[in-house]
Design a protein around this motif. Sequence first.
Motif, PDB file in Angstrom:
ATOM      1  N   THR A  13       0.848  -1.195   0.000  1.00 39.67           N
ATOM      2  CA  THR A  13       0.000   0.000   0.000  1.00 39.67           C
ATOM      3  C   THR A  13       0.885   1.248   0.000  1.00 39.67           C
ATOM      4  O   THR A  13       2.063   1.184   0.333  1.00 39.67           O
ATOM      5  N   GLY A  14       0.299   2.355  -0.389  1.00 41.45           N
ATOM      6  CA  GLY A  14       1.095   3.580  -0.519  1.00 41.45           C
ATOM      7  C   GLY A  14       2.167   3.435  -1.580  1.00 41.45           C
ATOM      8  O   GLY A  14       3.271   3.974  -1.464  1.00 41.45           O
ATOM      9  N   ALA A  15       1.830   2.720  -2.663  1.00 42.14           N
ATOM     10  CA  ALA A  15       2.831   2.253  -3.618  1.00 42.14           C
ATOM     11  C   ALA A  15       3.188   3.249  -4.708  1.00 42.14           C
ATOM     12  O   ALA A  15       4.123   3.011  -5.474  1.00 42.14           O
ATOM     13  N   ALA A  16       2.481   4.358  -4.806  1.00 41.13           N
ATOM     14  CA  ALA A  16       2.677   5.251  -5.943  1.00 41.13           C
ATOM     15  C   ALA A  16       3.830   6.229  -5.770  1.00 41.13           C
ATOM     16  O   ALA A  16       4.245   6.874  -6.733  1.00 41.13           O
ATOM     17  N   SER A  17       4.367   6.342  -4.552  1.00 38.44           N
ATOM     18  CA  SER A  17       5.450   7.301  -4.338  1.00 38.44           C
ATOM     19  C   SER A  17       6.247   6.905  -3.103  1.00 38.44           C
ATOM     20  O   SER A  17       5.853   6.023  -2.340  1.00 38.44           O
ATOM     21  N   GLY A  18       7.373   7.595  -2.921  1.00 39.24           N
ATOM     22  CA  GLY A  18       8.149   7.466  -1.699  1.00 39.24           C
ATOM     23  C   GLY A  18       8.602   6.062  -1.378  1.00 39.24           C
ATOM     24  O   GLY A  18       9.043   5.311  -2.251  1.00 39.24           O
ATOM     25  N   GLN A  33       6.150 -10.920  -7.526  1.00 40.43           N
ATOM     26  CA  GLN A  33       5.022 -10.262  -8.179  1.00 40.43           C
ATOM     27  C   GLN A  33       4.375  -9.355  -7.148  1.00 40.43           C
ATOM     28  O   GLN A  33       4.291  -9.710  -5.961  1.00 40.43           O
ATOM     29  N   VAL A  34       3.892  -8.201  -7.591  1.00 42.87           N
ATOM     30  CA  VAL A  34       3.393  -7.218  -6.628  1.00 42.87           C
ATOM     31  C   VAL A  34       2.051  -6.653  -7.058  1.00 42.87           C
ATOM     32  O   VAL A  34       1.867  -6.265  -8.220  1.00 42.87           O
ATOM     33  N   MET A  35       1.132  -6.613  -6.101  1.00 42.82           N
ATOM     34  CA  MET A  35      -0.096  -5.848  -6.263  1.00 42.82           C
ATOM     35  C   MET A  35       0.130  -4.521  -5.566  1.00 42.82           C
ATOM     36  O   MET A  35       0.293  -4.460  -4.338  1.00 42.82           O
ATOM     37  N   ALA A  36       0.202  -3.465  -6.342  1.00 46.52           N
ATOM     38  CA  ALA A  36       0.517  -2.133  -5.825  1.00 46.52           C
ATOM     39  C   ALA A  36      -0.769  -1.338  -5.656  1.00 46.52           C
ATOM     40  O   ALA A  36      -1.581  -1.255  -6.577  1.00 46.52           O
ATOM     41  N   ALA A  37      -0.939  -0.748  -4.480  1.00 49.22           N
ATOM     42  CA  ALA A  37      -2.179  -0.042  -4.168  1.00 49.22           C
ATOM     43  C   ALA A  37      -1.903   1.376  -3.706  1.00 49.22           C
ATOM     44  O   ALA A  37      -0.923   1.640  -3.006  1.00 49.22           O
ATOM     45  N   THR A  58      -6.612   0.754  -7.204  1.00 51.37           N
ATOM     46  CA  THR A  58      -6.893   1.921  -6.383  1.00 51.37           C
ATOM     47  C   THR A  58      -7.436   1.467  -5.038  1.00 51.37           C
ATOM     48  O   THR A  58      -8.320   0.604  -4.976  1.00 51.37           O
ATOM     49  N   CYS A  59      -6.889   2.028  -3.974  1.00 53.84           N
ATOM     50  CA  CYS A  59      -7.309   1.607  -2.641  1.00 53.84           C
ATOM     51  C   CYS A  59      -7.102   2.739  -1.651  1.00 53.84           C
ATOM     52  O   CYS A  59      -5.996   3.271  -1.535  1.00 53.84           O
ATOM     53  N   ASP A  60      -8.160   3.085  -0.938  1.00 52.85           N
ATOM     54  CA  ASP A  60      -8.087   3.992   0.197  1.00 52.85           C
ATOM     55  C   ASP A  60      -7.994   3.112   1.436  1.00 52.85           C
ATOM     56  O   ASP A  60      -8.975   2.466   1.825  1.00 52.85           O
ATOM     57  N   VAL A  61      -6.834   3.074   2.076  1.00 50.95           N
ATOM     58  CA  VAL A  61      -6.631   2.129   3.170  1.00 50.95           C
ATOM     59  C   VAL A  61      -7.505   2.434   4.377  1.00 50.95           C
ATOM     60  O   VAL A  61      -7.678   1.577   5.255  1.00 50.95           O
ATOM     61  N   SER A  62      -8.063   3.643   4.451  1.00 52.48           N
ATOM     62  CA  SER A  62      -8.958   3.968   5.555  1.00 52.48           C
ATOM     63  C   SER A  62     -10.350   3.394   5.353  1.00 52.48           C
ATOM     64  O   SER A  62     -11.197   3.474   6.243  1.00 52.48           O
ATOM     65  N   ASN A  63     -10.594   2.791   4.186  1.00 56.24           N
ATOM     66  CA  ASN A  63     -11.877   2.185   3.852  1.00 56.24           C
ATOM     67  C   ASN A  63     -11.722   0.669   3.897  1.00 56.24           C
ATOM     68  O   ASN A  63     -11.025   0.082   3.072  1.00 56.24           O
ATOM     69  N   SER A  64     -12.354   0.021   4.858  1.00 56.41           N
ATOM     70  CA  SER A  64     -12.159  -1.416   5.038  1.00 56.41           C
ATOM     71  C   SER A  64     -12.564  -2.216   3.804  1.00 56.41           C
ATOM     72  O   SER A  64     -11.918  -3.214   3.453  1.00 56.41           O
ATOM     73  N   ALA A  65     -13.637  -1.780   3.118  1.00 57.35           N
ATOM     74  CA  ALA A  65     -14.086  -2.501   1.929  1.00 57.35           C
ATOM     75  C   ALA A  65     -13.040  -2.440   0.823  1.00 57.35           C
ATOM     76  O   ALA A  65     -12.838  -3.413   0.078  1.00 57.35           O
ATOM     77  N   ASP A  66     -12.367  -1.294   0.702  1.00 58.03           N
ATOM     78  CA  ASP A  66     -11.299  -1.164  -0.294  1.00 58.03           C
ATOM     79  C   ASP A  66     -10.157  -2.140  -0.013  1.00 58.03           C
ATOM     80  O   ASP A  66      -9.606  -2.772  -0.930  1.00 58.03           O
ATOM     81  N   VAL A  67      -9.781  -2.259   1.245  1.00 55.82           N
ATOM     82  CA  VAL A  67      -8.656  -3.136   1.596  1.00 55.82           C
ATOM     83  C   VAL A  67      -9.042  -4.601   1.409  1.00 55.82           C
ATOM     84  O   VAL A  67      -8.252  -5.410   0.901  1.00 55.82           O
ATOM     85  N   GLU A  68     -10.246  -4.945   1.800  1.00 54.03           N
ATOM     86  CA  GLU A  68     -10.722  -6.315   1.577  1.00 54.03           C
ATOM     87  C   GLU A  68     -10.705  -6.660   0.092  1.00 54.03           C
ATOM     88  O   GLU A  68     -10.246  -7.740  -0.314  1.00 54.03           O
ATOM     89  N   ALA A  69     -11.183  -5.726  -0.736  1.00 52.80           N
ATOM     90  CA  ALA A  69     -11.199  -5.951  -2.183  1.00 52.80           C
ATOM     91  C   ALA A  69      -9.795  -6.042  -2.750  1.00 52.80           C
ATOM     92  O   ALA A  69      -9.537  -6.795  -3.693  1.00 52.80           O
ATOM     93  N   LEU A  70      -8.859  -5.292  -2.174  1.00 51.46           N
ATOM     94  CA  LEU A  70      -7.470  -5.332  -2.624  1.00 51.46           C
ATOM     95  C   LEU A  70      -6.875  -6.716  -2.435  1.00 51.46           C
ATOM     96  O   LEU A  70      -6.244  -7.272  -3.349  1.00 51.46           O
TER      97      LEU A  70
END
Length: 248
Positions: A13-18, A33-37, A58-70
């Motif tokens: 998670t937080g994979a787009a920068s830094g 292999q990596v799933m980048a979110a 795309t994943c907002d880690v503060s949203n539990s449904a997003d993380v489950e789907a990830l």
Amino acid sequence: MSIRLQGKTAIVTGAASGQGLATVRALVSHGAQVMAADIDDDGLSRLQEESAAVATQTCDVSNSADVEALVEAAEARFGAVHAMLNCAGYLRAASVVDTTEEMLNRIVDINLKGVFYGCKYAIPALQRAGGGSIVNWGSINSTVAEPDISVYSATKGAVLMLTKSVAIEYAKDNIRANCLCPGGVKTPMVEKFFDDELLASEEAQRQYQPLGLISPEEVASVAVFLVSEDSRKMTGTSVVVDGGYTAL
């Protein structure tokens, strides 16, 4: 030591920068292999173009449904999940009195709830894979305080304790959990909290941290180690990469 991650799948998670971006690249370089979110779709698109070993969501880690789907998407795409790297974070500076409720909630939602959700939904996938590794991003502020970042420090301290709890609860399933605790790292999020003199001067950086500021790649190399079998007996601990900051 020769780290080999061929046949392994990691979620970052937080994979787009830094540090997240550097970690994705480091994992891929060692065969994973990596799933980048991330919430940054443009950044994810650029990252996906770099390697066929990277998928993005795309994943907002503060949203539990997003993380489950990830996690579900990573299993569906790659067949199994062997590592979960909860790197996404948020930093805002303010004194306790000046911290607004909105700031409080946002910092807690990303830094603590986001890591909790990452662990909660990745653990069943790791169990199905026969075990694996969780790397949670803490901070030097998991163990030491600094002025004007009280809520940030509180969340990072909580991440360390969460990591220890996960390590104890799921060792029976061959799941390891460690907390990676960086010091001052040269990322866009962190650099804005340093003055221009420190950023421009190696001497000033060494006064802040004996070995100077840290690159994202230097943190990523430790994250890869914590994913690999070379760290197979490490769990429930904090791994500090701080250039000597906490030794002062």
